[in-house]
Design an enzyme around this catalytic site. Structure first.
Site: not given
Lengths: 455, 65
Positions: A80, A154, A178
């Site tokens: 990420k 997220s 997330s």
């Protein structure tokens, strides 16, 4: 054997170890998937084609020369874009000036030492401050099954990368859900361990006392392999636990669910009972205040980190993220401390709910992936704000620090995946993985992802 | 500062900073803050504003063996 035919990381690792498949072929297969699908889905912010190919050649050479390092050796992994990878910008999905790290975050360094190949950095909700991955300077992450919908967030790009076969494991972050929310929305597995187990050093913070780093994968075994490696431990698969005692906290956690989530949860419970496991109801105290406690901790801590950036670059944030950060700047110190005190009470409440049980079982997400741009969604006759609804079932375990894992539990009548969640005892993430392995076996027969990806 | 006074000050500050879009968010935050303060007794505030309400036993739950 071709990379596209491999169902999961463990199978790929086995093929690499037996020299039936080269890391070079594996990386090429993943990069081909990225090239074919990432632009449409906005899954990646940066792709390291040349570096990954060069690393794959080195891994191939090491393995051919008898220096096999273990199940992550030569395996393509994504990270990420909130986590530092040396030599690559850490954009956080924002137009705010990025970090330019010279060192890998420890979690990335551990993965590299285990032989993993970092193929790129995945898209996310800006600064991880959202649950849909639609507010990103790099465009909204789109759901692999229905691109008009959010992939969840997220860590949305991380989930899409797994479903689409762009890599065999993704590293995400989880401050209120997330990792687990996009895993549930996309039909894959996502783990956050006990608070503090995996280092958050080299990770752009959202809320320093709530942040976790965790893997997104196709199966529980894959999650375990990555999770161990992320801490610098030898990766090892979990054995499925037997004779489980599972507690289901129905009050609050089963109150607002779409019909498919409710029916698939009931079916999961029936299957577990039929397999001889015990499932009983339990209550968690103080659940009505979860969102208030989470809001005051997360907003305050996010506002602290972003205050100097807002002073210089306020107009570079996406408007929704900027407004939430600005809101946090108004919270009074007294109320932050009040929330932190309540946090310790909630931690005890979850400990008590777990007494005598192997794990709590509850949904991970109350709904399917919502349409991109939706501010609210209907559940039954009532409309609910998307953000609050998506955080509703996961945020408690960031507050309390208990390990939690999202697993796919089936496909709804709308063709979209639904996810369940298992919560374990603090400090016993290994045991949670054993429990999850047993539950996974009842749902998918151990086949893992139901996300519908073509990879 | 009580929540009503806090909200009035926050709204005025947001307006002065050119952020009128913050109004609904601050109003939501004010409701949440009031709820958190009202729960002091439930969470066993150490100044003794009330005994902790220990309601973690679900009367509908089956007893564990």
């Amino acid at each position: 054997m071709t990379p596209a035919a491999l169902p999961d990381l463990a199978t790929a690792a086995s093929a690499v170890e037996r020299r039936e498949l080269s890391p070079v072929e594996l990386v090429k297969g993943c990069l081909d998937r990225v090239a074919a699908r990432s632009a449409a889905l906005n899954a990646f912010i940066a792709v390291f084609d040349r570096e990954a190919t060069a690393q794959a050649k080195r891994a191939e050479s090491e393995i051919q020369n008898g220096r096999y390092r273990g199940p992550l050796h030569g395996i393509p992994i994504s990270v990420k874009d909130l986590v530092d990878v040396a030599g690559a910008l850490t954009t956080s999905g924002s137009a705010v000036p990025p970090r330019n790290p010279t060192h890998d975050a420890p979690v990335v360094a551990h993965l590299r030492r285990a032989g993993a190949i970092i193929i790129g950095k995945t898209n996310l909700h800006e600064f991880a401050f959202g649950t849909t991955s639609e507010d990103s300077a790099y465009g909204p992450v789109r759901h692999p099954i229905d691109p008009s919908r959010s992939a969840g967030g997220s860590s949305g790009g991380a989930a899409v990368a797994i479903v689409e076969g762009m890599c065999f494991g993704s590293i995400g972050t989880d401050t209120g859900g997330s990792v687990r929310i996009p895993s549930a929305a996309c039909g894959i597995t996502g783990l956050k361990g006990t608070l503090g187990e995996v280092s958050c050093e080299g990770v752009v913070p959202l809320s320093e006392t709530l942040d976790h780093v965790g893997p997104l994968t196709r199966t529980v075994t894959d999650a375990a392999l990555l999770w161990h490696a992320m801490m610098g431990r030898p990766p090892r698969p979990p054995q499925p636990a037997e004779s489980l005692w599972i507690s289901t906290p129905r009050r609050y956690f089963f109150d607002v669910l779409d019909d498919d989530v409710r029916e698939l949860m009931a079916e999961t419970i029936r299957r577990l009972q039929k397999a001889g496991h015990t499932v009983e109801d339990v209550a968690v105290a103080h659940v009505e205040r979860i969102a208030d406690v989470y809001l005051h901790i997360s907003l305050s801590e996010a506002a602290w980190y972003h205050a100097p950036l807002l002073a210089q670059y306020a107009d570079r944030y996406t408007p929704p993220v900027r407004l939430r950060l600005e809101m946090g700047r108004y919270i009074q110190a007294e109320d932050y401390v009040r929330a932190m005190h309540a946090r310790s009470v909630l931690r005890t409440a979850v400990d008590r709910a777990l007494e005598g049980a192997d794990a709590l079982l509850l949904p991970a997400l109350a709904i399917a992936a919502p349409p991109i741009g939706a501010a609210s969604v209907a559940v039954g006759d009532t409309r609910h704000p998307v953000r609050a609804l998506m955080l509703r079932l996961t945020q408690l375990f960031n507050i309390t620090g208990h390990p939690a894992i999202a697993l796919p539990m089936g496909i709804g009548r709308d063709g979209l995946p639904r996810g369940l969640q298992l919560v374990g005892h603090r400090g016993a993430t290994d045991r949670l993985l054993e429990v999850a392995r047993a539950v996974e076996r009842q749902i998918t027969g151990g086949a893992g992802s139901v996300g519908g990806g073509t990879g | 500062m009580d929540v009503d006074a806090w909200l009035a000050a926050a709204l005025a500050d947001a307006e002065a900073r050119g952020l009128p879009e913050l109004k609904p968010l601050l109003e939501t935050l004010a409701r949440s803050t009031q709820a958190l303060r009202d729960a002091d007794a439930e969470f066993g505030h150490p100044a003794g504003v009330g005994a902790q309400k220990d309601n973690d036993s679900d009367p509908t739950a089956e007893p564990r063996p």
